[in-house]
Design a protein around this motif. Structure first.
Motif, short mmCIF file in Angstrom:
data_model
loop_
_atom_site.label_atom_id
_atom_site.label_comp_id
_atom_site.label_asym_id
_atom_site.label_seq_id
_atom_site.Cartn_x
_atom_site.Cartn_y
_atom_site.Cartn_z
N LEU A 123 1.33 -1.40 -0.17
CA LEU A 123 -0.25 -0.04 -0.33
C LEU A 123 0.71 1.29 -0.40
O LEU A 123 0.58 2.61 -0.26
CB LEU A 123 -0.74 0.20 1.13
N ALA A 158 1.79 1.44 -3.66
CA ALA A 158 0.15 2.12 -4.23
C ALA A 158 0.27 3.28 -4.16
O ALA A 158 -0.10 3.93 -4.79
CB ALA A 158 -0.79 0.86 -3.87
N ASN A 208 -0.41 3.63 -8.12
CA ASN A 208 -0.79 2.37 -7.85
C ASN A 208 -0.96 1.71 -9.26
O ASN A 208 -2.58 1.45 -10.20
CB ASN A 208 -2.50 2.39 -6.99
N SER A 245 -3.30 -1.92 -6.02
CA SER A 245 -3.82 -1.81 -3.89
C SER A 245 -4.52 -2.94 -3.76
O SER A 245 -4.45 -3.14 -2.42
CB SER A 245 -4.64 -0.62 -3.91
N GLN A 265 -5.06 3.71 5.28
CA GLN A 265 -5.52 3.06 3.94
C GLN A 265 -6.08 1.38 4.72
O GLN A 265 -6.34 0.27 4.87
CB GLN A 265 -4.69 2.76 3.08
#
Length: 376
Positions: free
Chosen positions: A73, A76, A80, A107, A184
């Motif tokens: 992540l 990303a 991404n 992701s 996230q």
């Protein structure tokens, strides 16, 4: 003219120094568990509440994917990209059922790892990011070192067994604390299911989270399961109650769901958290081009203390009713002190968030005072 300060701030004062007040929670026999190694950890002050063999090298199984997903992540967030599944990414064991030619966003591989513990997703992320498992292993170990995981070494992105793939309960607690700081990933692991939108072929797949503690324990906010024959059952979770966050790690534990619940109940019965939102105030400026400056602390205050004393903590704001120009942006103009029974627990500087230059033309002290009290 120098500004009048009601309370002198010591030049050697260190921003946000905390002196935590802990309950006596260092007896590992207080909660009986089946874990070969475990730790109950508070990320808000970095304290170990309970532990057993917390620095012993153990196999982490699929809890490894917390690190792989964190790296995925973070990559990303910089771009991404799309990932097309190839024969180099195949893996045995648990899967998000990627097939040759399937294309997804980078992701979305984290969702496959965190929900259904997809080994194929972990392999795909490793190859997409680094080009090979060996190079990705270097990325994993570098990131682990940056977190402070000094007793860990990672080889496989999925957590499949390798003699040189190991960690400790304490290191995994540090990793989970880092995971919670990634908004996230923290949001992802809190979900009981997640849907991945495939780019090719165009389809939507919903995956269920293997972390049953999300349903079994109402305060659980996320985690990751793991299992191999060699590692046994591994579980890393986090829970939050009344502003207090705790992290629990059990390695090689036959009764991990029960043990996590018992450890959390113990921790929440012993500790509490005092919370004070970020302090902000508008302070008048005498003799300045601007009439006011905004003053605030750098962050909100969190103090982990013995259960039940949160309401007894006192806050004292040491700040003049007005300031004299010039005021520089970032200048320390006061402080907040938090205390319990007369003992200082934490101090935080109050800083000017904007500056105020001296108004054009020289003015004496009396003029500045008149300007403060009579203008407007």
């Amino acid at each position: 003219m120098k500004k009048l300060i009601c309370v002198l701030i010591c030049a050697a004062f260190i921003l946000c120094v905390s002196i935590p007040v802990y309950a006596e929670t260092d007896n590992s026999k207080t909660v009986e568990t089946s874990a070969v190694a475990f730790v109950l950890y508070c990320p808000q002050n970095g304290s170990i509440i309970l532990s057993k063999n917390e620095n012993e090298h153990k196999k982490p199984a699929s809890t490894t994917k917390l690190l792989t997903s964190l790296i995925t992540l973070e990559q990303a967030a910089r771009g991404n990209s799309t990932v097309t599944f190839t024969d180099k990414m195949t893996a045995e064991g648990s899967s998000m059922y990627l097939e040759y030619g399937d294309t997804v966003k980078l992701s979305d591989l984290a969702a496959g790892m965190m929900m259904c513990s997809g080994n194929d997703a972990a392999n795909a992320a490793a190859i997409a990011i680094s080009g090979s498992y060996e190079k990705f292993s270097g990325v994993m170990n570098s990131r682990a070192q940056s977190i402070g995981m000094k007793s860990s070494h990672f080889v496989t992105p999925s957590g499949l067994d390798d003699d040189n793939h190991y960690t400790t309960a304490h290191d995994m607690a540090l990793l989970m604390a880092e995971v919670l700081r990634n908004k996230q990933l923290a949001e992802l692991i809190s979900q009981k299911s997640a849907t991945v939108d495939f780019i090719k072929p165009e389809k939507h797949m919903t995956y269920t989270n293997h972390n049953r503690l999300l349903s079994m324990y109402s305060y659980c906010i996320g985690g990751k399961t793991g299992y191999t024959d060699a590692a046994g059952r591994c579980l890393v979770t986090a829970s939050r109650r009344d502003n207090l966050t705790l992290i629990c790690v059990t390695l090689d534990d036959k009764n991990d769901w029960k043990d996590h619940t018992a450890l959390y109940e113990y921790g929440f019965s012993k500790l509490g958290c005092y919370m004070d939102n970020e302090f902000t105030a508008e302070i008048p400026v005498a003799g300045g081009e601007d009439d006011f400056v905004t003053v605030s602390a750098d962050s909100s205050c969190e103090l982990v203390v013995n259960k039940g004393v949160e309401s007894k903590i006192k806050r004292m704001v040491k700040l003049d009713s007005f300031l004299f120009a010039p005021v520089m942006q970032g200048e320390a103009v006061g402080e907040i002190e938090y205390s319990l029974n007369g003992k200082t627990l934490k101090k935080a500087r109050l800083k000017a968030q904007n500056g105020a230059e001296i108004k054009s033309g020289k003015k004496g002290l009396l003029e500045k005072i008149k300007e403060l009290f009579f203008n407007g």
